[in-house]
Design a protein around this motif. Structure first.
Motif, PDB file in Angstrom:
ATOM      1  N   TYR A  32     -74.828 -22.666  48.707  1.00 56.32           N
ATOM      2  CA  TYR A  32     -73.902 -21.811  49.026  1.00 56.32           C
ATOM      3  C   TYR A  32     -73.553 -20.936  47.958  1.00 56.32           C
ATOM      4  CZ  TYR A  32     -72.877 -23.926  53.396  1.00 56.32           C
ATOM      5  OH  TYR A  32     -72.481 -24.447  54.791  1.00 56.32           O
ATOM      6  N   ALA A  33     -73.750 -19.601  48.225  1.00 56.72           N
ATOM      7  CA  ALA A  33     -72.831 -18.687  47.262  1.00 56.72           C
ATOM      8  C   ALA A  33     -71.424 -18.655  47.224  1.00 56.72           C
ATOM      9  CB  ALA A  33     -73.428 -17.107  47.716  1.00 56.72           C
ATOM     10  N   MET A  34     -70.954 -18.566  46.154  1.00 55.78           N
ATOM     11  CA  MET A  34     -69.376 -18.710  46.177  1.00 55.78           C
ATOM     12  C   MET A  34     -68.840 -17.408  45.602  1.00 55.78           C
ATOM     13  SD  MET A  34     -68.878 -21.854  47.351  1.00 55.78           S
ATOM     14  CE  MET A  34     -67.218 -21.917  47.020  1.00 55.78           C
ATOM     15  N   GLY A  35     -67.768 -17.015  46.203  1.00 53.34           N
ATOM     16  CA  GLY A  35     -67.049 -16.073  45.738  1.00 53.34           C
ATOM     17  C   GLY A  35     -65.489 -15.992  45.517  1.00 53.34           C
ATOM     18  N   ALA A  50     -68.614 -13.330  42.205  1.00 55.74           N
ATOM     19  CA  ALA A  50     -69.380 -14.184  43.127  1.00 55.74           C
ATOM     20  C   ALA A  50     -70.593 -14.776  42.362  1.00 55.74           C
ATOM     21  CB  ALA A  50     -69.876 -13.292  44.522  1.00 55.74           C
ATOM     22  N   ILE A  51     -71.166 -15.883  42.600  1.00 52.80           N
ATOM     23  CA  ILE A  51     -72.277 -16.502  41.955  1.00 52.80           C
ATOM     24  C   ILE A  51     -73.263 -16.961  43.074  1.00 52.80           C
ATOM     25  CG2 ILE A  51     -70.851 -18.813  41.617  1.00 52.80           C
ATOM     26  CD1 ILE A  51     -72.516 -19.153  39.060  1.00 52.80           C
ATOM     27  N   GLY A  52     -74.412 -16.713  42.966  1.00 49.58           N
ATOM     28  CA  GLY A  52     -75.329 -17.307  44.149  1.00 49.58           C
ATOM     29  C   GLY A  52     -75.712 -18.864  43.710  1.00 49.58           C
ATOM     30  N   TRP A  53     -76.526 -19.172  45.079  1.00 45.79           N
ATOM     31  CA  TRP A  53     -76.884 -20.511  44.940  1.00 45.79           C
ATOM     32  C   TRP A  53     -78.061 -20.633  43.886  1.00 45.79           C
ATOM     33  CZ3 TRP A  53     -81.808 -22.484  46.632  1.00 45.79           C
ATOM     34  CH2 TRP A  53     -82.637 -21.634  46.963  1.00 45.79           C
ATOM     35  N   LEU A  54     -78.558 -19.856  43.478  1.00 51.34           N
ATOM     36  CA  LEU A  54     -79.335 -19.717  42.468  1.00 51.34           C
ATOM     37  C   LEU A  54     -78.195 -19.117  41.320  1.00 51.34           C
ATOM     38  CD1 LEU A  54     -82.730 -18.295  43.558  1.00 51.34           C
ATOM     39  CD2 LEU A  54     -82.149 -20.728  42.859  1.00 51.34           C
ATOM     40  N   ARG A 101     -76.464 -19.096  50.728  1.00 48.98           N
ATOM     41  CA  ARG A 101     -77.014 -18.623  49.366  1.00 48.98           C
ATOM     42  C   ARG A 101     -76.882 -17.416  48.834  1.00 48.98           C
ATOM     43  NH1 ARG A 101     -82.168 -21.123  49.753  1.00 48.98           N
ATOM     44  NH2 ARG A 101     -82.536 -22.341  51.582  1.00 48.98           N
ATOM     45  N   ASP A 102     -76.853 -16.184  49.302  1.00 47.49           N
ATOM     46  CA  ASP A 102     -76.885 -14.893  48.656  1.00 47.49           C
ATOM     47  C   ASP A 102     -75.470 -14.408  48.440  1.00 47.49           C
ATOM     48  OD1 ASP A 102     -79.979 -14.174  50.227  1.00 47.49           O
ATOM     49  OD2 ASP A 102     -79.595 -15.226  48.218  1.00 47.49           O
TER      50      ASP A 102
END
Length: 123
Positions: A32-35, A50-54, A101-102
């Motif tokens: 999951y991307a987290m914001g 926000a930070i992506g799953w990568l 994800r993104d």
């Protein structure tokens, strides 16, 4: 899906710092991307970071760049927001949100939300 739960809000003097945490229980947190979003009194909810799953994919609102840092610990299913040099204009309820994800920047693009944690910055 994941269920975000925020913590770490409170009152702080201008120039101070706070670290917000968001624990997102559920399966596959790392995908999951987290914001982080915030809603100042009487205003609309707005994107903060926000930070992506990568984890290399991070993004910030222009107003918080160089002062706020988002990070995540997938071993703890937790995302953090380090907020430095806080100003009264940063007073808001801060929300954590998740999407698959993104990284995205709009409220409607996130489908899992926490209940928020209140941050008050006193001058």
């Amino acid at each position: 899906q994941v269920q975000p739960v925020e913590s770490g809000g409170g009152s702080v003097q201008a120039g101070g710092s706070l670290r917000l945490s968001c624990h997102a229980s559920g399966r596959l947190f790392s995908t999951y991307a987290m914001g982080w979003f915030r809603q100042p009194p009487g205003k609309e909810r707005e994107f903060v970071a926000a930070i992506g799953w990568l984890e290399r994919n991070v993004d910030y609102a222009d107003s918080v760049k160089d002062r706020f840092i988002i990070s995540r610990d997938n071993n703890k299913d937790t995302v953090y927001l380090q907020m430095n040099n806080l100003q009264p204009g940063n007073t808001a309820v801060y929300y954590c949100a998740a999407r698959h994800r993104d990284v995205r920047h709009r409220v409607w693009q996130y489908n899992c939300w926490g209940r928020g944690t209140e941050v008050t910055v006193c001058s």
